[in-house]
Design an enzyme around this catalytic site. Sequence first.
Site, PDB file in Angstrom:
ATOM      1  N   TYR A  47       0.851  -1.190   0.000  1.00  0.00           N
ATOM      2  CA  TYR A  47       0.000   0.000   0.000  1.00  0.00           C
ATOM      3  C   TYR A  47       0.895   1.251   0.000  1.00  0.00           C
ATOM      4  CZ  TYR A  47      -3.673  -3.366   1.193  1.00  0.00           C
ATOM      5  OH  TYR A  47      -4.542  -4.432   1.175  1.00  0.00           O
TER       6      TYR A  47
ATOM      7  N   LYS B 225      -3.336 -29.633   5.460  1.00  0.00           N
ATOM      8  CA  LYS B 225      -4.730 -29.480   5.903  1.00  0.00           C
ATOM      9  C   LYS B 225      -4.915 -30.049   7.309  1.00  0.00           C
ATOM     10  CE  LYS B 225      -7.017 -28.778   1.561  1.00  0.00           C
ATOM     11  NZ  LYS B 225      -8.070 -29.111   0.622  1.00  0.00           N
TER      12      LYS B 225
ATOM     13  N   ARG C 270      -9.811 -32.942 -18.702  1.00  0.00           N
ATOM     14  CA  ARG C 270     -10.295 -32.898 -20.087  1.00  0.00           C
ATOM     15  C   ARG C 270     -10.329 -31.467 -20.614  1.00  0.00           C
ATOM     16  NH1 ARG C 270     -15.764 -36.067 -19.126  1.00  0.00           N
ATOM     17  NH2 ARG C 270     -15.838 -34.387 -17.612  1.00  0.00           N
ATOM     18  N   LYS C 271     -10.610 -30.532 -19.762  1.00  0.00           N
ATOM     19  CA  LYS C 271     -10.688 -29.129 -20.200  1.00  0.00           C
ATOM     20  C   LYS C 271      -9.344 -28.685 -20.794  1.00  0.00           C
ATOM     21  CE  LYS C 271     -12.250 -27.766 -16.077  1.00  0.00           C
ATOM     22  NZ  LYS C 271     -12.889 -28.923 -15.464  1.00  0.00           N
TER      23      LYS C 271
HETATM   24  P1  FAD Z   1     -19.857 -35.739   3.439  1.00  0.00           P
HETATM   25  O1  FAD Z   1     -18.687 -35.066   4.009  1.00  0.00           O
HETATM   26  O2  FAD Z   1     -19.628 -36.638   2.294  1.00  0.00           O
HETATM   27  O3  FAD Z   1     -20.569 -36.535   4.621  1.00  0.00           O
HETATM   28  C1  FAD Z   1     -21.628 -37.426   4.420  1.00  0.00           C
HETATM   29  C2  FAD Z   1     -21.686 -38.399   5.590  1.00  0.00           C
HETATM   30  O4  FAD Z   1     -22.881 -39.143   5.526  1.00  0.00           O
HETATM   31  C3  FAD Z   1     -20.560 -39.408   5.575  1.00  0.00           C
HETATM   32  O5  FAD Z   1     -19.885 -39.398   6.819  1.00  0.00           O
HETATM   33  C4  FAD Z   1     -21.250 -40.742   5.335  1.00  0.00           C
HETATM   34  O6  FAD Z   1     -20.605 -41.828   5.977  1.00  0.00           O
HETATM   35  C5  FAD Z   1     -22.609 -40.477   5.935  1.00  0.00           C
HETATM   36  N1  FAD Z   1     -23.676 -41.335   5.398  1.00  0.00           N
HETATM   37  C6  FAD Z   1     -23.966 -41.578   4.094  1.00  0.00           C
HETATM   38  N2  FAD Z   1     -25.040 -42.389   4.010  1.00  0.00           N
HETATM   39  C7  FAD Z   1     -25.436 -42.662   5.286  1.00  0.00           C
HETATM   40  C8  FAD Z   1     -26.485 -43.435   5.844  1.00  0.00           C
HETATM   41  N3  FAD Z   1     -27.368 -44.070   5.090  1.00  0.00           N
HETATM   42  N4  FAD Z   1     -26.566 -43.509   7.188  1.00  0.00           N
HETATM   43  C9  FAD Z   1     -25.701 -42.844   7.995  1.00  0.00           C
HETATM   44  N5  FAD Z   1     -24.687 -42.109   7.501  1.00  0.00           N
HETATM   45  C10 FAD Z   1     -24.564 -42.006   6.166  1.00  0.00           C
HETATM   46  N6  FAD Z   1     -13.977 -28.667   1.045  1.00  0.00           N
HETATM   47  C11 FAD Z   1     -13.605 -27.455   1.318  1.00  0.00           C
HETATM   48  O7  FAD Z   1     -14.453 -26.580   1.466  1.00  0.00           O
HETATM   49  N7  FAD Z   1     -12.305 -27.118   1.474  1.00  0.00           N
HETATM   50  C12 FAD Z   1     -11.321 -28.029   1.340  1.00  0.00           C
HETATM   51  O8  FAD Z   1     -10.152 -27.705   1.467  1.00  0.00           O
HETATM   52  C13 FAD Z   1     -11.682 -29.343   1.058  1.00  0.00           C
HETATM   53  N8  FAD Z   1     -10.752 -30.285   0.904  1.00  0.00           N
HETATM   54  C14 FAD Z   1     -11.129 -31.547   0.647  1.00  0.00           C
HETATM   55  C15 FAD Z   1     -10.158 -32.508   0.492  1.00  0.00           C
HETATM   56  C16 FAD Z   1     -10.500 -33.817   0.232  1.00  0.00           C
HETATM   57  C17 FAD Z   1      -9.425 -34.838   0.064  1.00  0.00           C
HETATM   58  C18 FAD Z   1     -11.865 -34.171   0.117  1.00  0.00           C
HETATM   59  C19 FAD Z   1     -12.260 -35.598  -0.161  1.00  0.00           C
HETATM   60  C20 FAD Z   1     -12.845 -33.215   0.235  1.00  0.00           C
HETATM   61  C21 FAD Z   1     -12.483 -31.893   0.493  1.00  0.00           C
HETATM   62  N9  FAD Z   1     -13.427 -30.893   0.607  1.00  0.00           N
HETATM   63  C22 FAD Z   1     -13.049 -29.629   0.906  1.00  0.00           C
HETATM   64  C23 FAD Z   1     -14.844 -31.145   0.338  1.00  0.00           C
HETATM   65  C24 FAD Z   1     -15.665 -31.251   1.618  1.00  0.00           C
HETATM   66  O9  FAD Z   1     -15.078 -32.178   2.494  1.00  0.00           O
HETATM   67  C25 FAD Z   1     -17.075 -31.633   1.241  1.00  0.00           C
HETATM   68  O10 FAD Z   1     -17.643 -30.637   0.449  1.00  0.00           O
HETATM   69  C26 FAD Z   1     -17.952 -31.826   2.482  1.00  0.00           C
HETATM   70  O11 FAD Z   1     -17.416 -32.843   3.286  1.00  0.00           O
HETATM   71  C27 FAD Z   1     -19.374 -32.182   2.104  1.00  0.00           C
HETATM   72  O12 FAD Z   1     -20.093 -32.348   3.290  1.00  0.00           O
HETATM   73  P2  FAD Z   1     -21.377 -33.262   3.404  1.00  0.00           P
HETATM   74  O13 FAD Z   1     -21.714 -33.289   4.844  1.00  0.00           O
HETATM   75  O14 FAD Z   1     -22.406 -32.828   2.449  1.00  0.00           O
HETATM   76  O15 FAD Z   1     -20.932 -34.711   2.933  1.00  0.00           O
HETATM   77  P1  NAP Z   2     -14.195 -30.995  -9.024  1.00  0.00           P
HETATM   78  O1  NAP Z   2     -13.444 -29.829  -8.494  1.00  0.00           O
HETATM   79  O2  NAP Z   2     -15.480 -30.792  -9.652  1.00  0.00           O
HETATM   80  O3  NAP Z   2     -13.203 -31.730 -10.014  1.00  0.00           O
HETATM   81  C1  NAP Z   2     -13.526 -32.884 -10.689  1.00  0.00           C
HETATM   82  C2  NAP Z   2     -12.478 -33.163 -11.767  1.00  0.00           C
HETATM   83  O4  NAP Z   2     -12.838 -34.305 -12.467  1.00  0.00           O
HETATM   84  C3  NAP Z   2     -12.321 -32.054 -12.761  1.00  0.00           C
HETATM   85  O5  NAP Z   2     -10.928 -31.920 -13.042  1.00  0.00           O
HETATM   86  C4  NAP Z   2     -13.059 -32.545 -13.990  1.00  0.00           C
HETATM   87  O6  NAP Z   2     -12.384 -31.905 -15.027  1.00  0.00           O
HETATM   88  C5  NAP Z   2     -12.932 -34.048 -13.856  1.00  0.00           C
HETATM   89  N1  NAP Z   2     -14.060 -34.830 -14.350  1.00  0.00           N
HETATM   90  C6  NAP Z   2     -15.380 -34.563 -14.194  1.00  0.00           C
HETATM   91  N2  NAP Z   2     -16.130 -35.537 -14.746  1.00  0.00           N
HETATM   92  C7  NAP Z   2     -15.277 -36.441 -15.268  1.00  0.00           C
HETATM   93  C8  NAP Z   2     -15.434 -37.655 -15.983  1.00  0.00           C
HETATM   94  N3  NAP Z   2     -16.629 -38.151 -16.248  1.00  0.00           N
HETATM   95  N4  NAP Z   2     -14.337 -38.314 -16.389  1.00  0.00           N
HETATM   96  C9  NAP Z   2     -13.122 -37.821 -16.111  1.00  0.00           C
HETATM   97  N5  NAP Z   2     -12.893 -36.668 -15.462  1.00  0.00           N
HETATM   98  C10 NAP Z   2     -13.968 -35.990 -15.033  1.00  0.00           C
HETATM   99  O7  NAP Z   2     -14.430 -32.026  -7.852  1.00  0.00           O
HETATM  100  P2  NAP Z   2     -13.451 -32.697  -6.802  1.00  0.00           P
HETATM  101  O8  NAP Z   2     -12.028 -32.529  -7.139  1.00  0.00           O
HETATM  102  O9  NAP Z   2     -13.996 -34.055  -6.667  1.00  0.00           O
HETATM  103  O10 NAP Z   2     -13.733 -31.894  -5.500  1.00  0.00           O
HETATM  104  C11 NAP Z   2     -15.017 -31.946  -4.897  1.00  0.00           C
HETATM  105  C12 NAP Z   2     -15.319 -30.664  -4.213  1.00  0.00           C
HETATM  106  O11 NAP Z   2     -14.494 -30.544  -3.055  1.00  0.00           O
HETATM  107  C13 NAP Z   2     -15.002 -29.511  -5.125  1.00  0.00           C
HETATM  108  O12 NAP Z   2     -16.173 -28.782  -5.414  1.00  0.00           O
HETATM  109  C14 NAP Z   2     -14.027 -28.678  -4.379  1.00  0.00           C
HETATM  110  O13 NAP Z   2     -14.435 -27.343  -4.291  1.00  0.00           O
HETATM  111  C15 NAP Z   2     -13.970 -29.266  -2.982  1.00  0.00           C
HETATM  112  N6  NAP Z   2     -12.555 -29.259  -2.610  1.00  0.00           N
HETATM  113  C16 NAP Z   2     -12.002 -28.078  -2.332  1.00  0.00           C
HETATM  114  C17 NAP Z   2     -10.681 -28.030  -2.033  1.00  0.00           C
HETATM  115  C18 NAP Z   2     -10.034 -26.718  -1.704  1.00  0.00           C
HETATM  116  O14 NAP Z   2      -8.846 -26.686  -1.502  1.00  0.00           O
HETATM  117  N7  NAP Z   2     -10.744 -25.633  -1.650  1.00  0.00           N
HETATM  118  C19 NAP Z   2      -9.911 -29.173  -2.025  1.00  0.00           C
HETATM  119  C20 NAP Z   2     -10.523 -30.369  -2.327  1.00  0.00           C
HETATM  120  C21 NAP Z   2     -11.849 -30.411  -2.641  1.00  0.00           C
HETATM  121  P3  NAP Z   2     -12.570 -32.254 -16.577  1.00  0.00           P
HETATM  122  O15 NAP Z   2     -14.047 -32.384 -16.759  1.00  0.00           O
HETATM  123  O16 NAP Z   2     -11.947 -31.103 -17.295  1.00  0.00           O
HETATM  124  O17 NAP Z   2     -11.800 -33.500 -16.766  1.00  0.00           O
END
Ligand code: FAD
Ligand code: NAP
Length: 678
Positions: free
Chosen positions: A170, A426, A569-570
């Site tokens: 700034y 994380k 793919r994008k």
């Molecule tokens: P989920 O987290 O999928 O929870 C659903 C729960 O329901 C599960 O525990 C499952 O066991 C339970 N369940 C399903 N069916 C049943 C049933 N019939 N009976 C009882 N229990 C059941 N998001 C961010 O914002 N920032 C991040 O940095 C980020 N990093 C991520 C990194 C990774 C590796 C992953 C995998 C995800 C990340 N996400 C991140 C995404 C974020 O975790 C999800 O968007 C979020 O967890 C979605 O919440 P949810 O409660 O809808 O579903």
């Molecule tokens: P995503 O961000 O929607 O990415 C999915 C990827 O799969 C894209 O690269 C997509 O790109 C590809 N894809 C989609 N359909 C496909 C197909 N049929 N065959 C092959 N490739 C396909 O979802 P995500 O990585 O699963 O993450 C889930 C959510 O968690 C996201 O919305 C994200 O915001 C959240 N998350 C956030 C963080 C964070 O740091 N903020 C970290 C982890 C997860 P192409 O279609 O171009 O291939």
Amino acid sequence: MIGQTRYPHVFSPLELGFTRLKNRILMGSMHTGLEEADNGFERMAAFFAERARGGVGMIITGGIAPNAQGGVGSKLSTPAEAAQHRQITEAVHAADPEVKICLQILHSGPLARVPDCVAPSAVKSRIGTYRPIELDEAGIEQQIADFANCAALARDAGYDGVEVIGSAGYLLSTFLVQKTNLRTDRWGGSWENRMRFPVEVMKRVREAVGPDFILIFRISAMDMLDGGLAWDEVVSLGKAVEAAGANIISTHFCWHESPVPTIATMVPRAAFAQVTGRLRKELTVPMITSNRINMPEVAEAVLARGDADLVSMARPMLADPDLVIKAMQGREDEINTCIACNQACLDHTFGGRKQVSCLVNPRACNETLLTYPQADQPRRIAVVGAGPAGLAYATVAAGRGHAVTLFEAGADIGGQFNLARRIPGKEEFNETLRYYRRMIDVHAIDLRLSCRVDAAMLREMAFDEVIIATGIEPRRPELNGIDHPKVVPYVDAILGRKPIGKRVAIMGAGGIGFDVAELISHEGVSGAVDIEVFAREWGIDFKNHPRGGVTGVEPMVAAADRTIYLMQRKPEAPGRSLGRTTGWTHRMTLARRGVNMVSGVEYLKIDDSGLHALVNGEPRTFEVDTVIVCAGQNPLRKLHDELTALGIASTLVGGAFEATELDAKRAIDQASRLAAIA
Ligand code: FAD
Ligand code: NAP
Ligand code: SF4
């Protein structure tokens, strides 16, 4: 109070002579977007008053410009504007007369998004919108006068002090650094000349406000710029602003354009406090440190080490307004900890979305709009799924007095956060799960783990309301060879359920694809929990403090003993969907580890020889041992459909409601809003 024995440094008052701070924690300045919102002053008053009630010793407002050229969106240069600020100061002092509130005066200089932005020289910032106009002598005098006027008006408005920001790229800081100050008059050239403008501003502000008013200077103690400030310059600037009338100096550790993360999740807690500690030995006024100090024990350790007199927590006060009072009462396990994701705060500020909030606390900056009143008629509510959506719903609904039963198929709560927390960088996600575990106890939620619910069970239990938070199921692309043994879903890769080879293709470069690439390209201790590793990874030299604090040589990053292709793919470059303020750190880390980014991929088949594809139309075989599928997700709504078939109404939240572009921010926000009206 327990806090005073557990955190004796945090809870000892700080005497400033004419006034006194009741403890050593302040809420650092953050631009929230409320400054420009409808009813902004009313909402800011509620926002700050809630933090004052939460026990913080001092509050610094978001940046307010001293004039229109300051380009912040909100300015304080007239008595009429000062009158509006009274709402804020009166609300804070009414909440707790002992809490001090200071206005931050921020002049963005070349970063101002106004065409007539100004700077010492016409040097456009890499991240600026306009080339600034070079100030002439009269223009410089006018800017200084505007700072003094703004400070005097802040005093009239009832503030206890002002903070002048002299860092971050700034206006004030651009006078200090040679590459942005090319002047040859008395405001440029030698260090004494470059320092003149900020020091003059401080002198004139002090003259304008008198001696009994808090005056803080925010200094770039380590600006992370190649060619930035040398250590002896930092020290001499500190001494000069002290002499000019500062009664507190606050250390800042970046310019917005510096290529080093300083507050994101991968930055270890309190990593930069040692720099404040070194500067504190050179100066006499109390010093504030900041950056990734998110829990009371971290603040206590920093203060006990003598690294600072005061600790600034900014984002942690979005995450939990009651952080200090919880520490005071020995309820620190109830603190909703800032996980440094930036997703609902800085990504909103810098991504053009005006309003800031918090991923773990959607009420932040919505204090007047989103409230959790006691329910008129408590009901029996079933929440199915204990991921972020289910946890948020259950916590808010039970907090309002409903009788909540929370079912989770897995052995623990957390849903996908149990995967996220395993990604190096994380680790803080564990805190969110600790918070929710505690909330389940506090609100007497009936938690049923390892309990996969079906429609028949729910019918039998006859709840008043059923919330389906069952999340998602990973997408399994239709592809020849998708059943091949070398194909591993991301869940198995992250949980280490299947071996990962030395040559790996990751299908999908969204957030999860990037996280998986981080995990499998990583070796050794996570930089997020080890300051030395973090410093090595980002080329910071804390010990010798070269110019800017950075070594200038390509940082050393643990070499991945793997060949990795991260594919999508994008046709565009991968990583566009990542966070505005953090995406670059992930792209940079993977590039340094030699991860190959491949766009424009059409997947053809997977077989013993690897993954066959067209890349921008050209056939190519990726000879890999493992293909990890991170191809997005679909909503898991089976239970909802079964209930509907039985004529039982239910409400979908989180991933079960919509998987596209779902993240925890949206899941928690949606669930909290629904539970607020349940
Ligand atoms: P989920 O987290 O999928 O929870 C659903 C729960 O329901 C599960 O525990 C499952 O066991 C339970 N369940 C399903 N069916 C049943 C049933 N019939 N009976 C009882 N229990 C059941 N998001 C961010 O914002 N920032 C991040 O940095 C980020 N990093 C991520 C990194 C990774 C590796 C992953 C995998 C995800 C990340 N996400 C991140 C995404 C974020 O975790 C999800 O968007 C979020 O967890 C979605 O919440 P949810 O409660 O809808 O579903
Ligand atoms: P995503 O961000 O929607 O990415 C999915 C990827 O799969 C894209 O690269 C997509 O790109 C590809 N894809 C989609 N359909 C496909 C197909 N049929 N065959 C092959 N490739 C396909 O979802 P995500 O990585 O699963 O993450 C889930 C959510 O968690 C996201 O919305 C994200 O915001 C959240 N998350 C956030 C963080 C964070 O740091 N903020 C970290 C982890 C997860 P192409 O279609 O171009 O291939
Ligand atoms: Fe902290 Fe993330 Fe909330 Fe911002 S959005 S305050 S970084 S938890």
